[in-house]
Structure formats: C-alpha cells, structure tokens
Scaffold this active site. Sequence first.
Site, PDB file in Angstrom:
ATOM      1  N   PHE A  13       0.851  -1.186   0.000  1.00 19.18           N
ATOM      2  CA  PHE A  13       0.000   0.000   0.000  1.00 19.18           C
ATOM      3  C   PHE A  13       0.892   1.243   0.000  1.00 19.18           C
ATOM      4  O   PHE A  13       1.749   1.405   0.878  1.00 19.18           O
ATOM      5  CB  PHE A  13      -0.884  -0.004   1.249  1.00 19.18           C
ATOM      6  N   GLY A  14       0.682   2.100  -0.993  1.00 16.35           N
ATOM      7  CA  GLY A  14       1.434   3.347  -1.086  1.00 16.35           C
ATOM      8  C   GLY A  14       0.598   4.522  -0.605  1.00 16.35           C
ATOM      9  O   GLY A  14      -0.559   4.675  -1.010  1.00 16.35           O
ATOM     10  N   TYR A  15       1.196   5.327   0.260  1.00 10.19           N
ATOM     11  CA  TYR A  15       0.477   6.495   0.795  1.00 10.19           C
ATOM     12  C   TYR A  15       1.254   7.787   0.561  1.00 10.19           C
ATOM     13  O   TYR A  15       0.771   8.877   0.887  1.00 10.19           O
ATOM     14  CB  TYR A  15       0.231   6.322   2.305  1.00 10.19           C
ATOM     15  N   GLY A  16       2.464   7.648   0.025  1.00 13.53           N
ATOM     16  CA  GLY A  16       3.310   8.828  -0.224  1.00 13.53           C
ATOM     17  C   GLY A  16       3.772   8.798  -1.669  1.00 13.53           C
ATOM     18  O   GLY A  16       2.953   8.716  -2.592  1.00 13.53           O
ATOM     19  N   GLU A  88      13.483   3.017  -0.106  1.00 18.73           N
ATOM     20  CA  GLU A  88      12.952   3.570   1.145  1.00 18.73           C
ATOM     21  C   GLU A  88      13.809   3.139   2.336  1.00 18.73           C
ATOM     22  O   GLU A  88      13.296   2.845   3.404  1.00 18.73           O
ATOM     23  CB  GLU A  88      11.492   3.135   1.331  1.00 18.73           C
TER      24      GLU A  88
HETATM   25  C1  BEZ Z   1       4.657   5.206   0.344  1.00 24.85           C
HETATM   26  O1  BEZ Z   1       3.901   4.307   0.661  1.00 24.85           O
HETATM   27  O2  BEZ Z   1       4.387   5.975  -0.555  1.00 24.85           O
HETATM   28  C2  BEZ Z   1       5.925   5.326   1.055  1.00 24.85           C
HETATM   29  C3  BEZ Z   1       6.748   4.227   1.126  1.00 24.85           C
HETATM   30  C4  BEZ Z   1       7.942   4.354   1.789  1.00 24.85           C
HETATM   31  C5  BEZ Z   1       8.299   5.524   2.372  1.00 24.85           C
HETATM   32  C6  BEZ Z   1       7.442   6.609   2.318  1.00 24.85           C
HETATM   33  C7  BEZ Z   1       6.245   6.511   1.654  1.00 24.85           C
END
Ligand code: BEZ
Length: 175
Positions: A13-16, A88
């Site tokens: 799941f991506g949140y950023g 990351e």
């Molecule tokens: C993301 O889910 O977009 C994300 C993944 C790793 C670090 C920061 C954000």
Amino acid sequence: MTRAARSDTTWVFGYGSLIYKVDFPYQQKATASISGWERRFWQGSHDHRGTPCAPGRVVTLIPSPGATCRGVAYLVEQEVFEHLDHREKNGYERYSVTICLDEKEVEVDGLIYVATEDNHAYLGPAHLEEVASHISRSHGPSGSNTDYVLQLARALRKLGDHDPHVYALEALLTQ
Ligand code: BEZ
C-alpha cells in the site's frame, strides 16, 4: 467484504511517493485505504528530498484509531521489495496491514512502509508553519522538498482524498 490472498505475490500500500512515482513492475493496481493510520511529515529525508546535513521532511504513518488513510495498492512479486527496500532505506520498515481495495470491496493482507520514532532519521512533530518553512528550504537528489508535497497533494486530489495535513502544507507552500 471477503478476504483474498495469494502466496507468490504481495500487496503493498502506497500512501506517499509510491502513489505517483511507480518505478517498479506490478500485476494489479487499485485505489485503496487502510484503517487506523494517518500521514504525517515527521520523517527526515537524507537521500531523496534532503541530505544528511540538511534533511528534508517526508511522510510516514502514525497510528490513529478511527482514521482512514487513502492511497494506492499494488500487487507485486517478491523481487520488487528488494527495489523498494533500497528506495525507502532511510528509516522505513515494512509492517503488515489489512488493505481495503476500493472497487472490488475486498480486503487483502499487505504491507506498508512506516518510519517509526526509533529510527535515526525521525524528526517528529512540529508546528505546521515550521514544517512548511523547513520543507521550503530543503532539496535532495530526488528534487525539491516542496515538489514532493505538491506532487503528493495533486495525486491525493486525483484519488478524491481529503487529507487536511497535506493540503494545509500545500497551501502554506504555495501562498
Ligand atoms: C509510500 O507508501 O508511498 C511510502 C513508502 C515508503 C516511504 C514513504 C512513503
């Protein structure tokens, strides 16, 4: 809701930046949400939007009972995690979560990357004006920290999400 799982692939799941910077192969992509988490610009960035001497600020997730975080879920093969773990690597660790896929109304098991307060790059909370000012003067190998916020706000708007923390920062950075 039903629960779906396959062993050779995993949902992430991506949140950023994973919402808008998709530099990895995936088998499926779906707008999605996770419960009990909220985005915060509380993680230092030494390698993307800042430097070790002048870290930028990027998002992590904090536990928040009752909250929902919207983003994008990708079904990926295991090899993709080598790439994502490297991308990351600055303080993020993988955690297991239940992801709700919007369209299919299905819950799946998956992973999120979270930077918790015990990592070396963690910056923690600050007044929003202070966070905006910090971001406005930060740059790193992936570009300006301000662009990171603006790209994320644009991507969230496309998803139909309302994230007051991100949109308030966007407003401060564009006023
Ligand atoms: C993301 O889910 O977009 C994300 C993944 C790793 C670090 C920061 C954000």
